[in-house]
Write a protein that holds these residues in place. Structure first.
Motif, PDB file in Angstrom:
ATOM      1  N   PRO A   1       0.816  -1.225   0.000  1.00  0.00           N
ATOM      2  CA  PRO A   1       0.000   0.000   0.000  1.00  0.00           C
ATOM      3  C   PRO A   1       0.852   1.279   0.000  1.00  0.00           C
ATOM      4  CG  PRO A   1      -0.935  -1.593   1.528  1.00  0.00           C
ATOM      5  CD  PRO A   1       0.366  -2.171   1.051  1.00  0.00           C
ATOM      6  N   VAL A   2       2.037   1.223   0.620  1.00  0.00           N
ATOM      7  CA  VAL A   2       2.858   2.442   0.702  1.00  0.00           C
ATOM      8  C   VAL A   2       3.446   2.812  -0.664  1.00  0.00           C
ATOM      9  CG1 VAL A   2       4.888   3.507   1.769  1.00  0.00           C
ATOM     10  CG2 VAL A   2       3.383   2.049   3.138  1.00  0.00           C
TER      11      VAL A   2
ATOM     12  N   MET B   1       2.556   1.812  -3.517  1.00  0.00           N
ATOM     13  CA  MET B   1       1.511   1.957  -4.536  1.00  0.00           C
ATOM     14  C   MET B   1       0.631   3.166  -4.221  1.00  0.00           C
ATOM     15  SD  MET B   1       1.482  -0.367  -6.971  1.00  0.00           S
ATOM     16  CE  MET B   1      -0.179  -0.780  -7.499  1.00  0.00           C
ATOM     17  N   ALA B   2       0.939   3.865  -3.126  1.00  0.00           N
ATOM     18  CA  ALA B   2       0.190   5.054  -2.712  1.00  0.00           C
ATOM     19  C   ALA B   2      -1.307   4.776  -2.559  1.00  0.00           C
ATOM     20  CB  ALA B   2       0.413   6.214  -3.674  1.00  0.00           C
ATOM     21  N   HIS B   3      -1.621   3.739  -1.805  1.00  0.00           N
ATOM     22  CA  HIS B   3      -3.035   3.513  -1.494  1.00  0.00           C
ATOM     23  C   HIS B   3      -3.489   4.532  -0.453  1.00  0.00           C
ATOM     24  CE1 HIS B   3      -4.584  -0.250  -3.445  1.00  0.00           C
ATOM     25  NE2 HIS B   3      -3.408  -0.046  -3.990  1.00  0.00           N
ATOM     26  N   PRO B   4      -4.790   4.776  -0.395  1.00  0.00           N
ATOM     27  CA  PRO B   4      -5.287   5.749   0.584  1.00  0.00           C
ATOM     28  C   PRO B   4      -4.869   5.339   1.998  1.00  0.00           C
ATOM     29  CG  PRO B   4      -7.052   5.068  -0.917  1.00  0.00           C
ATOM     30  CD  PRO B   4      -5.877   4.196  -1.207  1.00  0.00           C
ATOM     31  N   GLY B   5      -4.423   6.316   2.780  1.00  0.00           N
ATOM     32  CA  GLY B   5      -4.129   6.064   4.187  1.00  0.00           C
ATOM     33  C   GLY B   5      -2.746   5.517   4.486  1.00  0.00           C
ATOM     34  N   ALA B   6      -2.006   5.118   3.456  1.00  0.00           N
ATOM     35  CA  ALA B   6      -0.679   4.545   3.706  1.00  0.00           C
ATOM     36  C   ALA B   6       0.314   5.657   4.039  1.00  0.00           C
ATOM     37  CB  ALA B   6      -0.206   3.761   2.492  1.00  0.00           C
ATOM     38  N   LEU B   7       1.278   5.352   4.902  1.00  0.00           N
ATOM     39  CA  LEU B   7       2.244   6.360   5.353  1.00  0.00           C
ATOM     40  C   LEU B   7       3.678   5.862   5.169  1.00  0.00           C
ATOM     41  CD1 LEU B   7       0.604   7.396   8.760  1.00  0.00           C
ATOM     42  CD2 LEU B   7       0.578   8.704   6.628  1.00  0.00           C
ATOM     43  N   PRO B   8       4.587   6.788   4.902  1.00  0.00           N
ATOM     44  CA  PRO B   8       5.999   6.403   4.753  1.00  0.00           C
ATOM     45  C   PRO B   8       6.698   6.302   6.096  1.00  0.00           C
ATOM     46  CG  PRO B   8       5.772   8.759   4.417  1.00  0.00           C
ATOM     47  CD  PRO B   8       4.381   8.231   4.695  1.00  0.00           C
TER      48      PRO B   8
ATOM     49  N   LEU C   1       4.693   8.100 -10.796  1.00  0.00           N
ATOM     50  CA  LEU C   1       4.842   8.698  -9.466  1.00  0.00           C
ATOM     51  C   LEU C   1       3.537   8.496  -8.703  1.00  0.00           C
ATOM     52  CD1 LEU C   1       6.902  10.473  -7.832  1.00  0.00           C
ATOM     53  CD2 LEU C   1       5.541  12.429  -8.560  1.00  0.00           C
ATOM     54  N   PRO C   2       3.405   7.380  -7.957  1.00  0.00           N
ATOM     55  CA  PRO C   2       2.080   7.003  -7.452  1.00  0.00           C
ATOM     56  C   PRO C   2       1.432   8.009  -6.499  1.00  0.00           C
ATOM     57  CG  PRO C   2       3.794   5.539  -6.596  1.00  0.00           C
ATOM     58  CD  PRO C   2       4.424   6.373  -7.672  1.00  0.00           C
ATOM     59  N   LYS C   3       2.206   8.659  -5.660  1.00  0.00           N
ATOM     60  CA  LYS C   3       1.591   9.583  -4.707  1.00  0.00           C
ATOM     61  C   LYS C   3       1.257  10.923  -5.339  1.00  0.00           C
ATOM     62  CE  LYS C   3       4.955   9.414  -1.600  1.00  0.00           C
ATOM     63  NZ  LYS C   3       5.827   8.371  -2.161  1.00  0.00           N
ATOM     64  N   GLY C   4       1.779  11.177  -6.532  1.00  0.00           N
ATOM     65  CA  GLY C   4       1.612  12.509  -7.116  1.00  0.00           C
ATOM     66  C   GLY C   4       2.622  13.480  -6.534  1.00  0.00           C
TER      67      GLY C   4
END
Lengths: 471, 482
Positions: free
Chosen positions: B39-40, B42-49, B86-89
């Motif tokens: 999820p991180v 792939m920038a899924h909603p709610g995921a954090l680094p 760039l998955p997170k934008g």
């Protein structure tokens, strides 16, 4: 009652599912109801003295938290068919504590709004008066609790999104200190403000729920272990407690009904021995504008991932990649979300950064310092949670600025990352008003103890017309 | 008017950490697309680094090795732009408070030794990889594009030099030196073909001897140092042409076509980007405490200069050998590993510089591709020292080992190259040779001792060069004086 064997988890869950069945058509607190699943889970749950603290408790979860295999839409068209592949840390902790998850509650799209009217799937109605809004953005969670459709509900608070709807719906809403509850799996609106917290019927429940929500999470670098640990609020004596009324939060004008409800609480606190005085937050008047720079700035980046590439909505028929982005986001996002993305994008743009984002950060620092100074004189700060009681559906949708004003008393707290609670202070013209109490960072125990005492003094025992009988 | 080129480089290095920069996915080149994702990344909603500690250690190693100072506090920023890879934008990167600043690297160029200033070294994350379907592999005429997120979130260090480089040759020398250093630091594969080392160059011209900076262009994503050198030369020539004909250089990104050797401007649409940098609210500041820096310093692998000093001091190798052996981490490691099995440093050095590098040069192979292991070479050298094969045969065997990958013993046996040191076997051959050459026997016995060499030669010839020459010499003299 469950521990005493007077009621089984299955019976309790069935009662709440029945309440949902009968009334949620009108209230629309839920976006997704786990009717069969909740009943099955409850049937498998047996509660005794060794059960975890929330075993068998029917709970509603704001649709901003990811739960694996359950729709998580954030009340947005963009995520209408999105199914998370993982569970938010705080929800996992609740699952481990034994909750029965009744389903996901309605909200303003991506938690942006103060009335739940920004939901792509229709507004939630206030159980006290269905022509009025429940507040927002956690309007579905507050309404569910107020309508007796859940024992309690999880909400999230970025600028007041737990406390304001709790005030409008006559229930208790607690926003913890920033960092107490993991944000992993909380769909981000404004990362440096967002915080998950409980919406409950009373303060004791809020303390119980908070105990299971908090904890350091290796997956959220901004989370930490609560230094005190959350304790059940014991009976407390308010004698000598220094309580500061934040006059600067009342400057914008407070409805007379809300005002007199607030004043009545203050009198009770004083007569119970609290030492009441006036507290100043000299920069509070800049809190709202600073918030509406910083939060949208963070949101403009947080929502960039909804680009139609990997999941969620993708517009059909676009000719090139830029067209696909534009069309997808135009179709996937509602008006308020688009407005805030544009606001934030503008505030961060080259040439404007210093004037907007940079200035707003300075204001944020000043407000943190204001609070620090005020807590030099007072143990707790108090104000009405909102300047008005619940307004009518559609009343403010045409005027975003008026809508933003309904968070004027709650926003400074988020800028400073402090814990605050809203408890019902009474009714004003038949509608609940909220009493906000603010504590220094990580002083949740003090806050809960004082709120519990205030709750008893206030003796608010009204319930919305949707709740039959008393428990 | 004479012009002087001014060149600055930006180098991107993918770190060879076990996991990605902000999540637990494994870092590895290639593999089935989209199998090392979460999820991180792939920038899924709610995921954090969450920051990868090992990546920061590697980053600190690079900063320290480049002589940078490490501010106690640095922060991450979000660099915002939309692109499907760039998955997170936004890319999590560093902006105005980088991890390491103000370093230098000493570079040996054809004009002597010079210092190239290092402006900054900072941490960021790599993007995913777009794969454009179509013959050219470019986006322009592709039918559709696929995205592989395996690379998404790989730790990436950016090194930015000051504009201290004044020729394409010096740029290449700097990059070679930097790559060598990075390999010594054990922080990256530095494999340009796989993209773990990438380089952009900024170049402008100014009147020779002046101090200002002219309008620059950027040469992007060069995939080899050789091409970068050629591309720079081409771009310099292009800018000089423009300036000499009275024109103005336009600030833009240019593309060097390796096939045609031509420079063409890239569409400058990309350059209109406003990245809207702002501090990353999901991460706390990076605090490099004194203890952390000390820990990294003390765990630092041996750098080229230290290794060279050790070779001089402990192994008494000549300066030239030391320079060649330490010029790449790979060669120095190969040298030391061979020494573990065969303890004559100078002999090993001679073989590496002569036979091994000679073979690699002739075949265009890299050391990594070489089929002879250090242990294999040591086995061969041992056979020579023990007199099992001659020095000449040894060279032949080595070349065959390089070609086929066979072990020394196998080649020796297969080719019948083992040296004859058996006295009985040699005695028979010697007897035969003496019998066949009575005239020479007479000459020897008449006092012409050098004729012994003739007999040795004949014995060597009769044995196909396999006879142990030392032993033959001894036996021949013995036999003739009997």
């Amino acid at each position: 009652m469950m521990r005493a064997g007077e009621i089984t988890p299955a019976e309790l869950t069935a009662a709440f599912l029945d309440q949902i069945e009968r009334h949620d058509g009108e209230i629309a607190a839920f976006l997704h109801i786990r009717k069969e699943e909740a009943a099955e889970e409850a049937a498998r749950t047996f509660v005794d003295g060794d059960s975890p603290g929330l075993a068998g408790i029917p709970t509603a979860i704001k649709d901003v938290l990811c739960v694996e295999g359950q729709p998580t839409t954030c009340a947005s068209r963009y995520l209408e068919n999105y199914m998370p592949i993982y569970t938010a840390t705080c929800v996992r902790q609740l699952q481990e504590a034994g909750i029965i998850n009744l389903g996901k509650t309605n909200m303003d799209e991506f938690a942006m709004g103060s009335s739940t009217e920004n939901s792509a799937f229709g507004p939630t109605r206030n159980p006290w008066d269905v022509t009025r809004v429940p507040g927002g953005s956690s309007g579905g969670s507050a309404a569910a609790v107020a309508a007796g459709e859940a024992v309690w509900a999880v909400g999230s608070d970025t600028g007041g999104s737990i406390r304001q709807p709790a005030a409008f719906c006559g229930v208790v809403g607690l926003k913890p200190t920033y960092g107490c509850v993991s944000r992993y799996g909380l769909v981000a609106f404004a990362s440096s403000f967002d915080q998950v917290g409980p919406i409950t019927r009373d303060v004791a429940d809020a303390a119980l729920a908070l105990r299971y929500l908090t904890g350091k999470d290796p997956l959220d670098s901004t989370s930490l272990e609560h230094p005190e640990g959350i304790r059940a609020p014991e009976d407390s004596d308010l004698t000598g407690l220094r309580v500061g009324v934040v006059s600067d939060l009342l400057a914008g004008g407070v409805d007379p009904g809300v005002c007199s409800s607030f004043d009545a609480v203050m009198e009770k606190l004083e007569s119970a021995g609290a030492r009441v005085g006036e507290a100043r937050l000299p920069h509070a008047e800049y809190a709202l504008p600073a918030y509406y720079i910083l939060a949208p700035a963070e949101a403009s980046a947080n929502l960039a991932r909804y680009d139609g590439v990997r999941y969620g909505h993708r517009a059909a028929g676009a000719g090139d990649i830029t067209g696909m982005y534009e069309q997808t986001r135009r179709e996937g996002f509602g008006e308020e979300v688009q407005r805030r993305i544009m606001l934030g994008t503008y505030a961060l743009s080259s040439g404007y950064y210093d004037a907007y984002y940079g200035q707003a950060q300075k204001v944020r620092t000043l407000i943190v310092e204001d609070f620090t100074r005020a807590f030099g004189h007072y143990d707790l700060l108090v104000s009405p949670t909102t300047p008005t009681t619940a307004f009518r559906l559609g009343e403010k949708t045409g005027d975003p600025l008026t809508m933003y004003m309904s968070d004027i008393c709650t926003i400074p707290v988020n800028l400073a990352g402090l814990p605050a609670i809203s408890i019902p202070s009474g009714l004003a013209d038949g509608l609940p008003a909220g009493f906000q109490m603010i504590a220094p960072a990580f002083r949740e125990n003090l806050l809960l103890r004082a709120a519990r005492a205030a709750e008893e003094l206030i003796g608010f025992d009204s319930v919305s017309p949707f709740i039959e009988g008393r428990d | 008017m004479a012009y002087e080129p001014v060149i600055g480089l930006e180098i991107h290095v993918e770190l060879s950490t076990a996991s990605k920069m902000f999540c637990g996915c494994r870092v590895e080149f290639g593999g089935t697309p989209n199998t090392r994702v979460c999820p991180v990344c792939m920038a899924h909603p709610g995921a954090l680094p969450v920051i990868n500690r090992q990546a920061i250690r590697y980053l600190a190693r690079i900063g320290l090795a480049l002589g940078c100072s490490i501010p106690e506090r640095s922060i991450f920023h979000r660099k915002n732009y939309f692109y499907p890879d760039l998955p997170k934008g936004y890319q999590i990167s560093q902006y105005d408070q980088p991890f390491a600043v103000d370093g230098r690297l000493e570079v040996t160029t054809q004009d002597g030794i010079q210092d190239v200033g290092i402006e900054r070294v900072h941490m960021e994350e790599d993007t995913a990889k777009n794969i454009h379907a179509g013959e050219s592999g470019r986006i322009a005429d592709s039918l559709y594009s696929l995205i592989d997120f395996n690379r998404s979130g790989t730790p990436l260090v950016e090194i930015v030099t000051r504009p201290d480089i004044h020729s394409p040759q010096a740029a290449r020398a700097f990059l070679n030196q930097l790559k060598n250093l990075l390999q010594y630091l054990d922080v990256s594969d530095c494999n340009m073909e796989e993209g773990s080392l990438r380089c952009d160059a900024n170049v402008s011209m100014r009147p020779a001897g002046s101090e200002g900076l002219g309008v620059k262009t950027e040469l992007k994503n060069m995939n080899s140092f050789k091409h970068l050198e050629k591309g720079l030369a081409q771009e310099i020539a292009r800018q000089v042409d423009i300036l000499e004909s009275g024109g103005d250089v336009v600030q833009q990104t240019v593309h060097y076509d390796v096939g045609s050797g031509l420079i063409s401007p890239l569409r400058s649409k990309e350059e209109a980007h406003d990245y809207r940098y702002f501090p990353e609210p999901d991460l706390v500041p990076l605090v490099a405490t004194g203890d952390f820096v000390d820990e990294v310093s003390s765990g630092m692998p041996e750098l080229p200069a230290a290794r060279a000093e050790r070779y001089r001091r402990e192994l008494s190798l000549p300066a030239y050998d030391v320079e060649v052996l330490t010029s790449s981490r790979g060669l120095a490691d190969y040298f030391e590993e061979t020494l573990e099995h065969f303890n004559d440093a100078k002999l090993v050095s001679n073989w590496l510089m002569g036979e091994l590098l000679g073979y690699l040069n002739a075949t265009g192979q890299s050391l990594a591709e070489c089929k002879v292991s250090p242990a294999g070479l040591a086995e061969l050298l041992t056979m020579m020292r023990e007199g099992k094969i001659s020095a000449n045969a040894g060279k032949e065997v080595f070349s065959e080992m390089c070609d086929s990958g066979a072990a020394a013993l196998e080649v020796v046996e297969e080719r019948g190259l083992s040296q004859i040191s058996d006295e009985g076997e040699l005695a028979a051959v010697i007897a035969e040779v003496i019998e066949d050459n009575p005239a020479q026997v007479e000459q020897f016995r008449a006092g012409k001792e050098q004729v012994a060499g003739f007999f040795v030669g004949q014995v060597m010839k009769a044995t196909g060069g396999r006879a142990n020459p030392k032993l033959v010499n001894q036996l021949v003299r013995q036999r003739l004086t009997e």
